[in-house]
Motif scaffolding. Structure first.
Motif, PDB file in Angstrom:
ATOM      1  N   GLU A 131     -14.041  29.458 -35.315  1.00  0.00           N
ATOM      2  CA  GLU A 131     -14.483  30.729 -35.901  1.00  0.00           C
ATOM      3  C   GLU A 131     -15.380  31.501 -34.940  1.00  0.00           C
ATOM      4  OE1 GLU A 131     -16.215  29.687 -39.652  1.00  0.00           O
ATOM      5  OE2 GLU A 131     -14.255  29.306 -40.573  1.00  0.00           O
ATOM      6  N   ARG A 132     -16.256  30.804 -34.246  1.00  0.00           N
ATOM      7  CA  ARG A 132     -17.139  31.469 -33.275  1.00  0.00           C
ATOM      8  C   ARG A 132     -16.315  32.124 -32.176  1.00  0.00           C
ATOM      9  NH1 ARG A 132     -20.771  33.151 -30.267  1.00  0.00           N
ATOM     10  NH2 ARG A 132     -21.924  32.158 -28.595  1.00  0.00           N
ATOM     11  N   TYR A 133     -15.350  31.379 -31.637  1.00  0.00           N
ATOM     12  CA  TYR A 133     -14.519  31.918 -30.566  1.00  0.00           C
ATOM     13  C   TYR A 133     -13.688  33.100 -31.070  1.00  0.00           C
ATOM     14  CZ  TYR A 133     -11.290  32.035 -26.616  1.00  0.00           C
ATOM     15  OH  TYR A 133     -10.546  32.428 -25.530  1.00  0.00           O
ATOM     16  N   ALA A 134     -13.148  32.999 -32.260  1.00  0.00           N
ATOM     17  CA  ALA A 134     -12.364  34.100 -32.836  1.00  0.00           C
ATOM     18  C   ALA A 134     -13.222  35.352 -32.991  1.00  0.00           C
ATOM     19  CB  ALA A 134     -11.768  33.692 -34.179  1.00  0.00           C
ATOM     20  N   ALA A 135     -14.469  35.179 -33.429  1.00  0.00           N
ATOM     21  CA  ALA A 135     -15.365  36.337 -33.598  1.00  0.00           C
ATOM     22  C   ALA A 135     -15.642  37.010 -32.260  1.00  0.00           C
ATOM     23  CB  ALA A 135     -16.670  35.883 -34.264  1.00  0.00           C
ATOM     24  N   VAL A 136     -15.875  36.223 -31.222  1.00  0.00           N
ATOM     25  CA  VAL A 136     -16.113  36.775 -29.884  1.00  0.00           C
ATOM     26  C   VAL A 136     -14.867  37.528 -29.409  1.00  0.00           C
ATOM     27  CG1 VAL A 136     -16.458  36.159 -27.454  1.00  0.00           C
ATOM     28  CG2 VAL A 136     -17.898  35.126 -29.220  1.00  0.00           C
ATOM     29  N   LYS A 137     -13.697  36.933 -29.590  1.00  0.00           N
ATOM     30  CA  LYS A 137     -12.457  37.595 -29.174  1.00  0.00           C
ATOM     31  C   LYS A 137     -12.268  38.922 -29.907  1.00  0.00           C
ATOM     32  CE  LYS A 137      -8.750  35.268 -28.706  1.00  0.00           C
ATOM     33  NZ  LYS A 137      -7.595  34.398 -28.617  1.00  0.00           N
ATOM     34  N   ARG A 138     -12.509  38.921 -31.213  1.00  0.00           N
ATOM     35  CA  ARG A 138     -12.339  40.160 -31.991  1.00  0.00           C
ATOM     36  C   ARG A 138     -13.289  41.252 -31.510  1.00  0.00           C
ATOM     37  NH1 ARG A 138     -11.796  36.415 -36.552  1.00  0.00           N
ATOM     38  NH2 ARG A 138      -9.627  36.488 -37.239  1.00  0.00           N
ATOM     39  N   LEU A 166     -14.640  41.505 -28.459  1.00  0.00           N
ATOM     40  CA  LEU A 166     -14.285  41.922 -27.103  1.00  0.00           C
ATOM     41  C   LEU A 166     -13.015  42.771 -27.065  1.00  0.00           C
ATOM     42  CD1 LEU A 166     -15.072  38.663 -25.101  1.00  0.00           C
ATOM     43  CD2 LEU A 166     -16.399  40.784 -25.143  1.00  0.00           C
ATOM     44  N   VAL A 167     -12.080  42.501 -27.947  1.00  0.00           N
ATOM     45  CA  VAL A 167     -10.819  43.232 -27.921  1.00  0.00           C
ATOM     46  C   VAL A 167     -11.009  44.699 -28.329  1.00  0.00           C
ATOM     47  CG1 VAL A 167      -9.908  42.836 -30.254  1.00  0.00           C
ATOM     48  CG2 VAL A 167      -8.357  42.838 -28.292  1.00  0.00           C
ATOM     49  N   ARG A 168     -12.101  44.998 -28.974  1.00  0.00           N
ATOM     50  CA  ARG A 168     -12.386  46.397 -29.351  1.00  0.00           C
ATOM     51  C   ARG A 168     -12.798  47.251 -28.157  1.00  0.00           C
ATOM     52  NH1 ARG A 168     -15.734  43.907 -33.634  1.00  0.00           N
ATOM     53  NH2 ARG A 168     -14.317  43.560 -35.377  1.00  0.00           N
ATOM     54  N   ARG A 169     -13.208  46.600 -27.083  1.00  0.00           N
ATOM     55  CA  ARG A 169     -13.654  47.322 -25.887  1.00  0.00           C
ATOM     56  C   ARG A 169     -12.471  47.732 -25.020  1.00  0.00           C
ATOM     57  NH1 ARG A 169     -18.467  43.412 -23.654  1.00  0.00           N
ATOM     58  NH2 ARG A 169     -19.555  43.127 -25.631  1.00  0.00           N
ATOM     59  N   GLN A 170     -12.728  48.708 -24.170  1.00  0.00           N
ATOM     60  CA  GLN A 170     -11.733  49.117 -23.177  1.00  0.00           C
ATOM     61  C   GLN A 170     -11.983  48.317 -21.898  1.00  0.00           C
ATOM     62  OE1 GLN A 170      -9.199  51.350 -23.566  1.00  0.00           O
ATOM     63  NE2 GLN A 170      -9.791  51.390 -25.717  1.00  0.00           N
ATOM     64  N   TRP A 171     -10.931  47.709 -21.350  1.00  0.00           N
ATOM     65  CA  TRP A 171     -11.049  46.890 -20.143  1.00  0.00           C
ATOM     66  C   TRP A 171     -10.159  47.483 -19.058  1.00  0.00           C
ATOM     67  CZ3 TRP A 171     -14.809  43.393 -20.443  1.00  0.00           C
ATOM     68  CH2 TRP A 171     -15.211  42.971 -21.708  1.00  0.00           C
ATOM     69  N   ARG A 172     -10.743  47.722 -17.893  1.00  0.00           N
ATOM     70  CA  ARG A 172      -9.952  48.218 -16.755  1.00  0.00           C
ATOM     71  C   ARG A 172      -8.920  47.198 -16.318  1.00  0.00           C
ATOM     72  NH1 ARG A 172     -14.282  49.842 -12.364  1.00  0.00           N
ATOM     73  NH2 ARG A 172     -14.019  47.622 -12.214  1.00  0.00           N
ATOM     74  N   ASP A 173      -9.248  45.929 -16.528  1.00  0.00           N
ATOM     75  CA  ASP A 173      -8.402  44.836 -16.067  1.00  0.00           C
ATOM     76  C   ASP A 173      -8.569  43.684 -17.048  1.00  0.00           C
ATOM     77  OD1 ASP A 173      -7.904  42.267 -14.594  1.00  0.00           O
ATOM     78  OD2 ASP A 173      -7.429  43.641 -12.954  1.00  0.00           O
TER      79      ASP A 173
END
Length: 166
Positions: free
Chosen positions: A122-129, A131-138
Motif C-alpha cells: 500500500e505504501r509503494y502504491a501510494a507513492v506511485k500514484r 508520482l504519476v500525477r507529475r510531469q516527467w521529462r524522462d
C-alpha cells in the motif's frame, strides 16, 4: 497506471516458457519482477522479466535467439542488457543479468516483500500514484523518484530474513 490484472501473470508464464525453450540451460533464471508481478498492486501494464544469463556481454551466445522471439535490444550496459517486445497489446521488458548480480537480488527481494506485506504494498502504491500525477521529462526521473521508498522496503526485507543456521 492501472489496477492489477491477473493476465499479467499469464503473459509472464507464456513468455517464460518461450524463453526456456529458446535458451535451454542458458536461461539460468527466469523470474517475473516489477509491479505486474505483485497481485493487488497498481502498475503500468508492462510485464518485466529478469533473465539470468551467465555473461550478458557475450551477446552472440543468446541475443540472436531472443531477437528471433521478437525482442529488440534497447539498453547495452556492462553485464546488463534490456530488451523489449514492443507489441502494444502485450509489452514485455526483458532484463538480462548474471543470475548472481546484486540487481537480481534486489528485484526479487522487493517483489517478494511487496507480495508478503500489505502495508509495504500500500505504501509503494501510494507513492506511485502520487508520482504519476507529475510531469516527467524522462521515465528515468520517475524511476529515480521511487528509489528511496524501494530502498526502504528492501531494507525491511533484508532485515526480516531469518539468519541461516549451519
Amino acid at each position: 497506471m492501472v489496477d492489477y490484472n491477473p493476465v499479467w501473470q499469464e503473459r509472464f508464464e507464456l513468455r517464460a516458457a518461450e524463453l526456456r525453450r529458446a535458451l535451454g540451460d542458458r536461461a539460468r533464471l527466469v523470474e517475473h519482477i516489477g509491479s505486474t508481478s505483485v497481485p493487488g498492486l497498481v502498475a503500468k501494464p508492462i510485464v518485466d522479466i529478469v533473465l539470468g544469463i551467465d555473461d550478458p556481454d557475450d551477446e552472440r551466445a543468446y541475443l540472436p535467439d531472443l531477437e528471433r522471439l521478437g525482442y529488440d535490444l534497447r539498453v547495452r550496459e556492462p553485464r546488463h542488457r534490456c530488451l523489449r517486445i514492443g507489441d502494444p497489446e502485450e509489452p514485455v521488458n526483458l532484463h538480462c543479468y548474471p543470475p548472481d548480480r546484486a540487481e537480481v537480488h534486489r528485484y526479487l527481494a522487493f517483489r517478494d516483500r511487496l507480495r508478503a506485506s500489505e502495508s509495504d504494498r500500500e505504501r509503494y502504491a501510494a507513492v506511485k500514484r502520487e508520482l504519476v500525477r507529475r510531469q516527467w521529462r524522462d521515465i528515468n526521473y520517475y524511476a529515480e523518484a521511487k528509489s528511496s521508498v524501494i530502498d526502504e522496503i528492501i531494507a525491511r526485507s533484508d532485515r526480516d530474513v531469518p539468519p541461516r543456521i549451519g
